[in-house]
Design an enzyme around this catalytic site. Sequence first.
Site, PDB file in Angstrom:
ATOM      1  N   LYS A   1      35.887 -58.890  26.041  1.00  0.00           N
ATOM      2  CA  LYS A   1      36.664 -58.333  24.929  1.00  0.00           C
ATOM      3  C   LYS A   1      36.062 -58.722  23.578  1.00  0.00           C
ATOM      4  CE  LYS A   1      40.508 -60.213  26.447  1.00  0.00           C
ATOM      5  NZ  LYS A   1      39.993 -60.764  27.715  1.00  0.00           N
ATOM      6  N   THR A   2      35.718 -59.990  23.418  1.00  0.00           N
ATOM      7  CA  THR A   2      35.095 -60.429  22.162  1.00  0.00           C
ATOM      8  C   THR A   2      33.738 -59.771  21.969  1.00  0.00           C
ATOM      9  OG1 THR A   2      36.237 -62.563  22.269  1.00  0.00           O
ATOM     10  CG2 THR A   2      34.293 -62.434  20.869  1.00  0.00           C
TER      11      THR A   2
ATOM     12  N   ASP B   1      41.683 -62.162  18.049  1.00  0.00           N
ATOM     13  CA  ASP B   1      41.688 -62.640  19.425  1.00  0.00           C
ATOM     14  C   ASP B   1      43.097 -63.143  19.760  1.00  0.00           C
ATOM     15  OD1 ASP B   1      40.706 -63.226  21.908  1.00  0.00           O
ATOM     16  OD2 ASP B   1      39.741 -65.097  21.326  1.00  0.00           O
TER      17      ASP B   1
ATOM     18  N   THR C   1      45.053 -61.091  26.505  1.00  0.00           N
ATOM     19  CA  THR C   1      45.120 -61.276  27.949  1.00  0.00           C
ATOM     20  C   THR C   1      46.514 -60.989  28.476  1.00  0.00           C
ATOM     21  OG1 THR C   1      45.595 -63.639  27.604  1.00  0.00           O
ATOM     22  CG2 THR C   1      43.287 -63.020  27.941  1.00  0.00           C
TER      23      THR C   1
ATOM     24  N   ARG D   1      31.560 -64.232  32.193  1.00  0.00           N
ATOM     25  CA  ARG D   1      31.519 -65.573  31.611  1.00  0.00           C
ATOM     26  C   ARG D   1      31.293 -66.614  32.696  1.00  0.00           C
ATOM     27  NH1 ARG D   1      36.662 -66.923  28.300  1.00  0.00           N
ATOM     28  NH2 ARG D   1      35.693 -65.420  26.878  1.00  0.00           N
TER      29      ARG D   1
END
Length: 374
Positions: A90-91, A135, A184, A243
Amino acid sequence: MNDGFSSEIRVAEDDHRSGDGSYDATARIVDAGSTDDDGVVEAALRPRRLADFPGQPKVRDQLGLVLEAARRRGAPPDHVLLSGPPGLGKTTLAMIVAAELEQPIRVTSGPAIQHAGDLASVLSSLTEGEVLFFDEIHRMSRPAEEMLYLAMEDFRVDVIVGKGPGATAIPLELPPFTVVGATTRAGLLPAPLRDRFGFTGHLDFYEDADLETILARSAGLLEVESDPDALAEIARRSRGTPRVANRLLRRVRDWAQVHGTGRVGLDAAHRALALFDVDDIGLDRLDRAVLDALCRRFGGGPVGLSTLAVSVGEETDTVETVAEPYLVRQGYIVRSPRGRLATPAAWQHLDLSPPAGAQTPLPLSGETDAGRLG
């Protein structure tokens, strides 16, 4: 830096962080030299363009259409909301939005915006076309949310001066900008805020083939020699999360440099992942602790989330957001209205036999996917 991101970057947050907690991510990117901190390397491995973003084909194509249309109109695109589990990009996509639009990006987070004044400070410093990335946007305070509604829709904010009956609202016009929100927990976003996003994309877990592509690219950027079968093994144990995949790759690289030849091979992958408690299907210490407690201590359930969290010595949010999504997705746990239940696959993975009378998870009426219970 080029689009291939051939050199590592370092994020110097302190140099450009504002008093309101936001910072200009464009100004923060500087050369890293030999620094090899995990956060630095993770930032360096992010793709810079949408064409380089692997996986998530539907979201990638939809977002690409929105950005291309905005470029042709010469106007900022609609606000973008990205949802999904942690670590899926997402980032990275927020950074890509700014790069594709060739605009600066300002980064902040929901927890950092606790007062309407904090948000007003951020908004008043934006330039035309700038991308504002929130975020964990669902954790923003209610007064700030209400101010953001107006800013996103009308590009203005009302600054309250004074208190009580003498208070006055001074309208402050804002230049057109684009909000990119990441969350999230999309269900925690209030409907008025969610409805102001023109594009909503949900990121799902990645296929192993996409993770192998990511790992091959990361190995090249890290200048690590690797074998395809080793990358495939790492991808298979990465829980469908880029990640996690990149983190495991760095740990296998460390093992290979200390105990091996420096090359990431299959044997190095097996040994390193065993050392770091990552089993054959990607379960880590916390995952196995949750399954073990559910099966050995509570007979397979049902057991409440808070009880389960206490039994493994973790916070409820940690179990629910870190361990459970993957366990549910893999079919080891069912979330039922009465609590968590272990499936036959969980007993089999732990080499245990269910005790007599253990409850077998059954789908609710009209529900065919047991992993979606709860």
